[in-house]
Each structure stands twice: as structure tokens, then as C-alpha cells.
Motif scaffolding. Structure first.
Motif, PDB file in Angstrom:
ATOM      1  N   VAL A  92     -15.423   2.182  -5.069  1.00 32.71           N
ATOM      2  CA  VAL A  92     -14.230   2.786  -5.910  1.00 32.71           C
ATOM      3  C   VAL A  92     -12.642   2.958  -4.341  1.00 32.71           C
ATOM      4  CG1 VAL A  92     -12.310   3.926  -7.490  1.00 32.71           C
ATOM      5  CG2 VAL A  92     -14.291   2.975  -8.269  1.00 32.71           C
ATOM      6  N   LEU A  93     -13.869   4.476  -3.545  1.00 36.36           N
ATOM      7  CA  LEU A  93     -12.537   4.703  -2.550  1.00 36.36           C
ATOM      8  C   LEU A  93     -12.123   3.263  -1.700  1.00 36.36           C
ATOM      9  CD1 LEU A  93     -14.523   7.241  -1.101  1.00 36.36           C
ATOM     10  CD2 LEU A  93     -12.974   7.584  -2.157  1.00 36.36           C
ATOM     11  N   VAL A  94     -13.156   2.267  -1.561  1.00 38.71           N
ATOM     12  CA  VAL A  94     -12.680   1.491  -1.465  1.00 38.71           C
ATOM     13  C   VAL A  94     -11.101   0.669  -1.474  1.00 38.71           C
ATOM     14  CG1 VAL A  94     -12.748  -1.272   0.134  1.00 38.71           C
ATOM     15  CG2 VAL A  94     -14.765   0.809  -0.019  1.00 38.71           C
ATOM     16  N   GLU A  95     -11.087   0.611  -3.121  1.00 42.37           N
ATOM     17  CA  GLU A  95     -10.094   0.558  -3.583  1.00 42.37           C
ATOM     18  C   GLU A  95      -9.114   1.101  -3.587  1.00 42.37           C
ATOM     19  OE1 GLU A  95     -11.306  -0.990  -7.895  1.00 42.37           O
ATOM     20  OE2 GLU A  95     -13.052  -1.956  -6.921  1.00 42.37           O
ATOM     21  N   LEU A  96      -9.391   2.233  -3.457  1.00 40.29           N
ATOM     22  CA  LEU A  96      -8.556   3.747  -3.656  1.00 40.29           C
ATOM     23  C   LEU A  96      -7.715   3.669  -2.232  1.00 40.29           C
ATOM     24  CD1 LEU A  96      -7.302   5.643  -5.821  1.00 40.29           C
ATOM     25  CD2 LEU A  96      -9.294   7.355  -4.184  1.00 40.29           C
ATOM     26  N   ALA A  97      -7.948   3.607  -1.393  1.00 37.37           N
ATOM     27  CA  ALA A  97      -7.122   3.547  -0.410  1.00 37.37           C
ATOM     28  C   ALA A  97      -6.199   2.693   0.563  1.00 37.37           C
ATOM     29  CB  ALA A  97      -8.600   3.181   1.591  1.00 37.37           C
ATOM     30  N   PRO A  98      -6.006   1.158  -0.123  1.00 35.85           N
ATOM     31  CA  PRO A  98      -5.113   0.496  -0.246  1.00 35.85           C
ATOM     32  C   PRO A  98      -3.793   0.803  -0.895  1.00 35.85           C
ATOM     33  CG  PRO A  98      -6.307  -1.176  -0.754  1.00 35.85           C
ATOM     34  CD  PRO A  98      -7.024   0.355  -0.388  1.00 35.85           C
ATOM     35  N   ARG A  99      -3.645   1.976  -1.879  1.00 34.62           N
ATOM     36  CA  ARG A  99      -3.329   2.322  -3.301  1.00 34.62           C
ATOM     37  C   ARG A  99      -2.950   3.399  -2.593  1.00 34.62           C
ATOM     38  NH1 ARG A  99      -4.747   1.555  -9.201  1.00 34.62           N
ATOM     39  NH2 ARG A  99      -5.807  -0.242  -8.912  1.00 34.62           N
ATOM     40  N   ILE A 100      -3.233   4.038  -1.550  1.00 33.42           N
ATOM     41  CA  ILE A 100      -2.993   5.557  -1.618  1.00 33.42           C
ATOM     42  C   ILE A 100      -1.842   5.687  -0.188  1.00 33.42           C
ATOM     43  CG2 ILE A 100      -3.466   7.539   0.052  1.00 33.42           C
ATOM     44  CD1 ILE A 100      -6.032   8.266  -1.369  1.00 33.42           C
ATOM     45  N   ALA A 101      -2.502   4.219   1.016  1.00 33.40           N
ATOM     46  CA  ALA A 101      -1.562   3.958   2.192  1.00 33.40           C
ATOM     47  C   ALA A 101       0.316   3.503   1.124  1.00 33.40           C
ATOM     48  CB  ALA A 101      -2.580   2.446   2.546  1.00 33.40           C
ATOM     49  N   VAL A 119       1.375   2.256   8.647  1.00 29.04           N
ATOM     50  CA  VAL A 119       0.404   2.998   7.312  1.00 29.04           C
ATOM     51  C   VAL A 119      -0.944   1.812   7.473  1.00 29.04           C
ATOM     52  CG1 VAL A 119      -0.405   3.362   5.213  1.00 29.04           C
ATOM     53  CG2 VAL A 119       2.040   3.710   6.482  1.00 29.04           C
ATOM     54  N   SER A 120      -1.820   2.189   8.060  1.00 29.90           N
ATOM     55  CA  SER A 120      -3.149   1.285   8.312  1.00 29.90           C
ATOM     56  C   SER A 120      -4.009   1.967   7.053  1.00 29.90           C
ATOM     57  CB  SER A 120      -3.804   1.284   9.560  1.00 29.90           C
ATOM     58  OG  SER A 120      -2.670   0.908  10.466  1.00 29.90           O
ATOM     59  N   VAL A 121      -5.333   0.451   6.688  1.00 28.35           N
ATOM     60  CA  VAL A 121      -6.001   0.975   6.492  1.00 28.35           C
ATOM     61  C   VAL A 121      -7.466   0.318   7.216  1.00 28.35           C
ATOM     62  CG1 VAL A 121      -7.627   0.827   3.701  1.00 28.35           C
ATOM     63  CG2 VAL A 121      -4.607   0.989   3.734  1.00 28.35           C
ATOM     64  N   ALA A 122      -8.035   1.796   6.882  1.00 27.62           N
ATOM     65  CA  ALA A 122      -9.606   0.546   7.863  1.00 27.62           C
ATOM     66  C   ALA A 122     -10.937   1.022   6.969  1.00 27.62           C
ATOM     67  CB  ALA A 122     -10.041   1.336   9.293  1.00 27.62           C
ATOM     68  N   ASP A 123     -12.004  -0.157   6.231  1.00 21.45           N
ATOM     69  CA  ASP A 123     -12.027   0.464   5.264  1.00 21.45           C
ATOM     70  C   ASP A 123     -13.720   0.806   6.444  1.00 21.45           C
ATOM     71  OD1 ASP A 123     -13.925  -1.897   7.331  1.00 21.45           O
ATOM     72  OD2 ASP A 123     -13.573  -3.735   5.388  1.00 21.45           O
ATOM     73  N   ALA A 124     -14.658   1.251   5.796  1.00 20.55           N
ATOM     74  CA  ALA A 124     -15.855   1.558   5.821  1.00 20.55           C
ATOM     75  C   ALA A 124     -16.602   0.518   6.989  1.00 20.55           C
ATOM     76  CB  ALA A 124     -17.087   1.783   4.855  1.00 20.55           C
ATOM     77  N   SER A 125     -16.540  -0.599   6.929  1.00 25.51           N
ATOM     78  CA  SER A 125     -17.157  -1.609   8.298  1.00 25.51           C
ATOM     79  C   SER A 125     -16.281  -1.089  10.278  1.00 25.51           C
ATOM     80  CB  SER A 125     -17.160  -2.454   8.518  1.00 25.51           C
ATOM     81  OG  SER A 125     -15.448  -3.161   7.934  1.00 25.51           O
ATOM     82  N   GLU A 126     -14.822  -1.058   9.804  1.00 26.25           N
ATOM     83  CA  GLU A 126     -14.211  -1.000  11.004  1.00 26.25           C
ATOM     84  C   GLU A 126     -14.227   1.337  11.250  1.00 26.25           C
ATOM     85  OE1 GLU A 126     -10.709  -2.264  10.195  1.00 26.25           O
ATOM     86  OE2 GLU A 126     -11.480  -3.369   8.454  1.00 26.25           O
ATOM     87  N   ILE A 132      -7.672   5.949   6.317  1.00 26.80           N
ATOM     88  CA  ILE A 132      -5.523   5.671   5.841  1.00 26.80           C
ATOM     89  C   ILE A 132      -5.409   6.137   7.748  1.00 26.80           C
ATOM     90  CG2 ILE A 132      -3.570   5.935   4.608  1.00 26.80           C
ATOM     91  CD1 ILE A 132      -5.845   5.940   2.108  1.00 26.80           C
ATOM     92  N   SER A 133      -4.548   5.709   8.091  1.00 21.93           N
ATOM     93  CA  SER A 133      -3.060   6.496   8.888  1.00 21.93           C
ATOM     94  C   SER A 133      -2.134   5.852   9.091  1.00 21.93           C
ATOM     95  CB  SER A 133      -4.106   5.773  10.552  1.00 21.93           C
ATOM     96  OG  SER A 133      -3.583   4.836  10.687  1.00 21.93           O
ATOM     97  N   ILE A 134      -0.996   6.556   9.415  1.00 22.03           N
ATOM     98  CA  ILE A 134       0.022   6.218   9.408  1.00 22.03           C
ATOM     99  C   ILE A 134       0.563   6.648  10.938  1.00 22.03           C
ATOM    100  CG2 ILE A 134       0.431   7.094   7.200  1.00 22.03           C
ATOM    101  CD1 ILE A 134       2.273   9.295   8.295  1.00 22.03           C
TER     102      ILE A 134
END
Length: 137
Positions: A92-101, A119-126, A132-134
Motif C-alpha cells: 500500500v505504501l508503494v501505491e500511496l507514494a504517487p498519490r502523495i506526490a 516531484v519524483s517518486v522512487a519505489d523500494a527497488s530504487e 518522494i522528493s521535490i
């Protein structure tokens, strides 16, 4: 949201939040989801992460490059904010990250209509979990 839905039932966020979240938790999440920003030395920083001495140290380290400083300071590892307890919560955190972004992007556009941001989103593999970063474009 599969981890919170019983078979054959639809997820109702109102019922879920009423039974699991306090008003204080909701207030804290609202700051994470729609942050305020601090303008400093031509850079824009997430208000809840801004600490003048730390930012100044990064300006010294990165020779005044405000975009690079924004990139270092303005990132949030969701594993540092939420503590997943079961495998479904990691997903769910992986799904939540783009929403927060998307919310951060909207908050930036609302606050600084004349400026452009990445505004960038990196998943657990990256990175260390969903991140999330800006930074300024």
C-alpha cells in the motif's frame, strides 16, 4: 487497499478512519499530504523538513546550488513516516507514494504558480522504500 477489505465488502474510508485514526493523526497526515513550504536562499523547502542550520550546511557542501540542496533536503522515505506491520502495508505504501506526490505537486502549483517543480517518486527497488522528493525545475 486490499488489506482492509473483507471479501465481498467495499472499503469505506470514513468507517475505517473513525475506528482507527485520531484527529491528531489526521492533522499530522494533512501536513504530510498538503505541506506548507519555506522559501529560503532562492530555494523552496518542505516546511516540516526545513531546519535553517542543516539547509545552510547543504548550501555550503553543494556550493550554493539551490536545486541540488532542494533535492537533498526535500525527500521523504515513507518507511520513516509509516511503520508497516504486514506485507500488505508495504504494498500500500508503494501505491500511496504517487498519490502523495500528486498532492505535493498541486500544493506547489497552488503556492508558487509562476514556478516549476519536479516531484519524483522512487519505489523500494530504487531507494530506501517508497520515497518522494521535490526540487525546482
Amino acid at each position: 487497499m486490499k488489506g482492509w477489505i473483507r471479501a465481498g465488502e467495499e472499503f469505506d474510508p470514513r468507517s475505517f478512519l473513525q475506528s482507527t485514526a485520531s484527529v491528531g493523526e489526521a492533522a499530522a497526515m494533512s501536513i504530510l499530504f498538503w505541506p506548507e513550504f519555506t522559501e529560503y536562499r532562492k530555494g523552496v523547502f518542505l516546511g516540516f523538513l526545513f531546519e535553517r542550520r542543516g539547509v545552510d550546511a547543504w548550501f555550503d557542501e553543494l556550493k550554493g546550488d539551490e536545486v541540488a540542496v532542494e533535492g537533498v533536503v526535500n525527500h521523504v522515505h515513507l518507511w520513516d513516516v509509516f511503520a508497516p506491520k504486514v506485507e500488505a502495508e508495504y504494498a500500500v505504501l508503494v501505491e500511496l507514494a504517487p498519490r502523495i506526490a500528486a498532492m505535493w505537486r498541486a500544493a506547489l502549483e497552488s503556492t508558487f504558480p509562476a514556478r516549476r517543480f519536479v516531484v519524483s517518486v522512487a519505489d523500494a527497488s530504487e531507494d530506501y522504500g517508497p520515497t518522494i522528493s521535490i526540487r525546482s525545475a
